[in-house]
Design a protein around this motif. Sequence first.
Motif, mmCIF file in Angstrom:
data_model
loop_
_atom_site.group_PDB
_atom_site.id
_atom_site.type_symbol
_atom_site.label_atom_id
_atom_site.label_comp_id
_atom_site.label_asym_id
_atom_site.label_seq_id
_atom_site.Cartn_x
_atom_site.Cartn_y
_atom_site.Cartn_z
ATOM 1 N N TRP A 1 -7.301 -7.064 -31.006
ATOM 2 C CA TRP A 1 -7.482 -6.018 -30.005
ATOM 3 C C TRP A 1 -8.961 -5.848 -29.652
ATOM 4 C CZ3 TRP A 1 -5.934 -3.563 -26.067
ATOM 5 C CH2 TRP A 1 -6.438 -2.312 -25.708
ATOM 6 N N THR A 2 -9.819 -5.909 -30.653
ATOM 7 C CA THR A 2 -11.268 -5.811 -30.420
ATOM 8 C C THR A 2 -11.735 -6.935 -29.506
ATOM 9 O OG1 THR A 2 -11.672 -4.735 -32.554
ATOM 10 C CG2 THR A 2 -13.550 -5.830 -31.515
ATOM 11 N N LEU A 3 -11.268 -8.155 -29.780
ATOM 12 C CA LEU A 3 -11.668 -9.310 -28.971
ATOM 13 C C LEU A 3 -11.153 -9.197 -27.539
ATOM 14 C CD1 LEU A 3 -11.148 -12.303 -31.455
ATOM 15 C CD2 LEU A 3 -13.280 -11.152 -30.837
ATOM 16 N N ILE A 4 -9.904 -8.769 -27.392
ATOM 17 C CA ILE A 4 -9.314 -8.657 -26.056
ATOM 18 C C ILE A 4 -10.035 -7.597 -25.235
ATOM 19 C CG2 ILE A 4 -7.247 -7.946 -24.772
ATOM 20 C CD1 ILE A 4 -5.599 -9.206 -27.083
ATOM 21 N N LEU A 5 -10.179 -6.405 -25.819
ATOM 22 C CA LEU A 5 -10.813 -5.303 -25.099
ATOM 23 C C LEU A 5 -12.264 -5.635 -24.753
ATOM 24 C CD1 LEU A 5 -10.544 -2.434 -24.023
ATOM 25 C CD2 LEU A 5 -11.145 -1.574 -26.288
ATOM 26 N N SER A 6 -12.996 -6.177 -25.713
ATOM 27 C CA SER A 6 -14.400 -6.525 -25.469
ATOM 28 C C SER A 6 -14.509 -7.655 -24.453
ATOM 29 C CB SER A 6 -15.078 -6.938 -26.782
ATOM 30 O OG SER A 6 -15.053 -5.877 -27.714
ATOM 31 N N GLY A 7 -13.573 -8.604 -24.500
ATOM 32 C CA GLY A 7 -13.588 -9.710 -23.548
ATOM 33 C C GLY A 7 -13.352 -9.247 -22.121
ATOM 34 N N VAL A 8 -12.408 -8.325 -21.941
ATOM 35 C CA VAL A 8 -12.123 -7.792 -20.603
ATOM 36 C C VAL A 8 -13.337 -7.026 -20.064
ATOM 37 C CG1 VAL A 8 -10.732 -6.122 -19.318
ATOM 38 C CG2 VAL A 8 -9.625 -7.671 -20.923
ATOM 39 N N VAL A 9 -13.912 -6.174 -20.910
ATOM 40 C CA VAL A 9 -15.080 -5.387 -20.497
ATOM 41 C C VAL A 9 -16.262 -6.310 -20.171
ATOM 42 C CG1 VAL A 9 -16.810 -3.721 -21.278
ATOM 43 C CG2 VAL A 9 -14.392 -3.313 -21.751
ATOM 44 N N ALA A 10 -16.479 -7.340 -20.999
ATOM 45 C CA ALA A 10 -17.578 -8.281 -20.757
ATOM 46 C C ALA A 10 -17.364 -9.039 -19.447
ATOM 47 C CB ALA A 10 -17.698 -9.255 -21.926
ATOM 48 N N GLY A 11 -16.116 -9.432 -19.180
ATOM 49 C CA GLY A 11 -15.820 -10.165 -17.950
ATOM 50 C C GLY A 11 -16.117 -9.355 -16.706
#
Length: 203
Positions: free
Chosen positions: A175-185
């Motif tokens: 979940w951390t990776l997904i959420l951070s990845g979306v925000v970074a994108g």
Amino acid sequence: MSDFSLFLQLGYQHITDVKGYDHILFVIALCAVYRISDWKKVAVLVTAFTIGHSITLALATLQLITYRTDVIEFLIPITIVLTCILNFFHKSTDIRTAKEASSKLRYPMAMLFGLIHGMGFSNYLRSLLGKEESLWKPLLAFNLGLEVGQLLIVLIALMVSFIVLEIFKAKKHDWTLILSGVVAGISLTLIVNADYFAELTGQ
């Protein structure tokens, strides 16, 4: 409505306005590695960010510092991407009682990045002040409004994480990776679309 209440409301509306979603993205990125049970850690982290943006919000509004607006608008999404990158290296665990490795860099980083975001907030505040004789009360009210809105965003982010982790049983690290990845994108698109980025790249 008193001037204090007016600026309090304007501060709240400014940070929660989806049109200015860069600040919302940053708060979400700060919260991405935490559970709702970590609210004390989040409170300390958000306080560090608040101290940072309060300093430059005051200095910039009082015109004690000057800067290029387009540079700040370019730097804000960079702070979000860097926060997300730090999240990628956070060692999350699915065992709620286990201690997690929380980088000591997160707190000074939040304060440092808060300094940059404070200059972004000040652009809007200065446009509202006009010929106000006393700046301290509007400045304080606006900053408190920002803080209330910021805490609301934190609460929503932690509640969403609670639903995903506890109800849908997602793995915390995933979940951390997904959420951070979306925000970074999303933040990367803000960087490449910034006027200063175009100036740097000669576009």
